[in-house]
Design an enzyme around this catalytic site. Structure first.
Site, short mmCIF file in Angstrom:
data_model
loop_
_atom_site.label_atom_id
_atom_site.label_comp_id
_atom_site.label_asym_id
_atom_site.label_seq_id
_atom_site.Cartn_x
_atom_site.Cartn_y
_atom_site.Cartn_z
CG HIS A 206 -0.14 0.36 2.57
ND1 HIS A 206 0.62 -0.33 3.27
CD2 HIS A 206 -0.34 1.54 3.39
CE1 HIS A 206 1.03 0.18 4.20
NE2 HIS A 206 0.46 1.32 4.38
N1 UDP Z 1 -4.15 -5.22 8.58
C1 UDP Z 1 -5.49 -5.62 8.64
N2 UDP Z 1 -6.13 -6.35 7.64
C2 UDP Z 1 -5.63 -6.10 6.39
C3 UDP Z 1 -4.26 -5.90 6.19
C4 UDP Z 1 -3.47 -5.26 7.28
O1 UDP Z 1 -5.82 -5.71 9.88
O2 UDP Z 1 -6.29 -6.51 5.48
C5 UDP Z 1 -3.37 -4.64 10.01
C6 UDP Z 1 -1.96 -5.17 9.94
O3 UDP Z 1 -2.06 -6.44 10.72
C7 UDP Z 1 -1.37 -4.16 10.75
C8 UDP Z 1 -1.98 -2.78 10.11
O4 UDP Z 1 -3.13 -3.13 9.61
O5 UDP Z 1 -1.45 -4.16 12.13
C9 UDP Z 1 -0.67 -2.38 9.21
O6 UDP Z 1 -1.50 -1.07 8.60
P1 UDP Z 1 -0.92 -0.59 7.34
O7 UDP Z 1 -0.09 -1.66 6.57
O8 UDP Z 1 -2.34 -0.11 6.75
O9 UDP Z 1 0.02 0.60 7.84
P2 UDP Z 1 1.58 0.67 8.18
O10 UDP Z 1 1.66 -0.33 9.43
O11 UDP Z 1 2.35 0.59 6.89
O12 UDP Z 1 1.62 2.23 8.71
#
Ligand code: UDP
Length: 367
Positions: A206
């Site tokens: 993403h």
């Molecule tokens: N996550 C979720 N469902 C999904 C994809 C990710 O619950 O379909 C959770 C994942 O387990 C983690 C969080 O979302 O705890 C990560 O968010 P994201 O990847 O959007 O953002 P980042 O961590 O890169 O800031």
């Protein structure tokens, strides 16, 4: 003591789930949740409040869908209004999104003390919008809750040190431990998708650097198609990525069913299903900051689809490796290496799973 916590994006709901529970259990602390609306559809927002039992936000600003600048500006104005009304003792922000920066600036302008959870991380890549958000928020904060030793050093290099820097560990580890057990009891995702434990690749993509460059996105999708010839590839697709895949004509390559040779593209899942998918994957490929750490928490090898990571401990410990998204051969090679990897299991650079309690104690001692 009254704390206004600003959240808006998926990873912030997960971090807030851990911290809000600890704050609610600590006598003398009142937390008010403010949701900016940055992530608004049910699968990216409501599902987390429901299944993780996060308190209902008292305010939902409904701000999303614009450019980074538009969103951040509108959020600052609206958050300021809430802060004037509530007059909290502290404002708390999480991570590195537009909601984080907007909360930080609104607090700073009103001279309300600011707490930053997950402070001190650096990719040293200023072309990432997240890096700018982190740096500016850290410099505006009165207390910085830091997940790792390295983050403490990163801050010291920028002249931020002393009492205000609190090494508490990673609140996402707290969430992984607590909800990991719940997921085993409640999630039926493996059966729903027809997956067997330890025999599939879980993927998420993403970051703008991957989604907004059609060549990188195509490279990643080509690699996933190759891997899907060997083991199932399950890919819960972030709304931004789905939109870009459609635009770039890449969408038809995947499907919502398991078929050999095609990644299985599904809607984003709730946290319990995500934890279950993570725990039981043979390997995880991701550009997410949260998912790369969760892979480690559940001791699953991971390939990071980026040029650098803020979570360098994962690479040093052998649980993660970086892969060049532009080069499908590099991605597939790294996935194969990760599947064969047997890193040590004992290190715990992200604390003991009690980070949220440490944060609550900080506020209690000042209440
Ligand atoms: N996550 C979720 N469902 C999904 C994809 C990710 O619950 O379909 C959770 C994942 O387990 C983690 C969080 O979302 O705890 C990560 O968010 P994201 O990847 O959007 O953002 P980042 O961590 O890169 O800031």
């Amino acid at each position: 003591m009254k704390i206004v916590s600003v959240v808006g994006a998926r990873p912030q709901f997960i971090k807030a789930a851990a911290v809000s529970r600890a704050l609610a259990a600590a006598p003398g602390l009142e937390e008010i949740l403010l949701h900016t609306g940055q992530h608004f559809d049910a699968g990216m927002s409501q599902v987390f409040f429901d299944e993780m039992e996060i308190p209902r936000p008292k305010y939902n600003l409904g701000i999303g869908g614009g450019t980074h600048g538009q969103n951040t500006g509108r959020m600052i104005e609206a958050i300021e209004g809430v802060l004037l009304q509530e007059s909290p003792d502290w404002v708390m922000v999480y991570g590195d999104t537009d909601s984080t920066l907007a909360g930080a600036l609104a607090a700073a302008k009103l001279q309300i003390p600011l707490a930053h959870v997950e402070a001190g991380l650096r990719s040293y890549n200023r072309s990432m919008p997240e890096e700018i958000n982190r740096v500016l928020t850290d410099h505006a904060a009165q207390v910085l809750f830091v997940p790792t030793e390295l983050a403490v050093k990163n801050l010291a290099r920028e002249g931020i040190a002393g009492e205000k820097v609190r090494l508490v560990g990673d609140v996402m580890y707290d969430a992984a431990l607590f909800y990991g057990q719940k997921a085993e009891r409640q999630s039926g995702i493996l059966d729903q998708l027809g997956l067997s434990r330890g025999n599939y690749l879980l993927a998420t993509v993403h970051r703008p650097e991957n989604t907004d460059d059609p060549r990188r996105l195509a490279g990643i999708m080509r690699a996933f198609e190759q891997i899907a010839g060997e083991i199932p590839v399950v890919f819960p697709v972030h709304p931004r990525t789905r939109q870009k895949l459609g635009k770039d004509g890449l969408q038809p390559a995947g499907s919502a069913a398991l078929r050999p040779g095609a990644p299985c593209l599904i809607q984003p899942v709730g946290y319990l299903d995500m934890v279950m998918l993570e725990k039981n994957a043979a390997v995880i490929a991701t550009d997410s900051g949260g998912v790369q750490r969760e892979a480690f928490f559940h001791r699953v090898p991971c390939v990071i689809l980026r040029q650098e990571t803020e979570w360098v401990e994962l690479v040093e410990l052998g649980w993660s490796r970086l892969a060049r998204a532009l080069d499908p051969a590099d991605v597939t090679a790294k996935i194969e290496q990760a599947r064969a990897a047997t890193p040590g299991r004992s290190a715990s650079p992200y604390g003991q799973g009690d980070s949220a309690q440490k944060i609550a104690r900080f506020f209690q001692e000042r209440g």
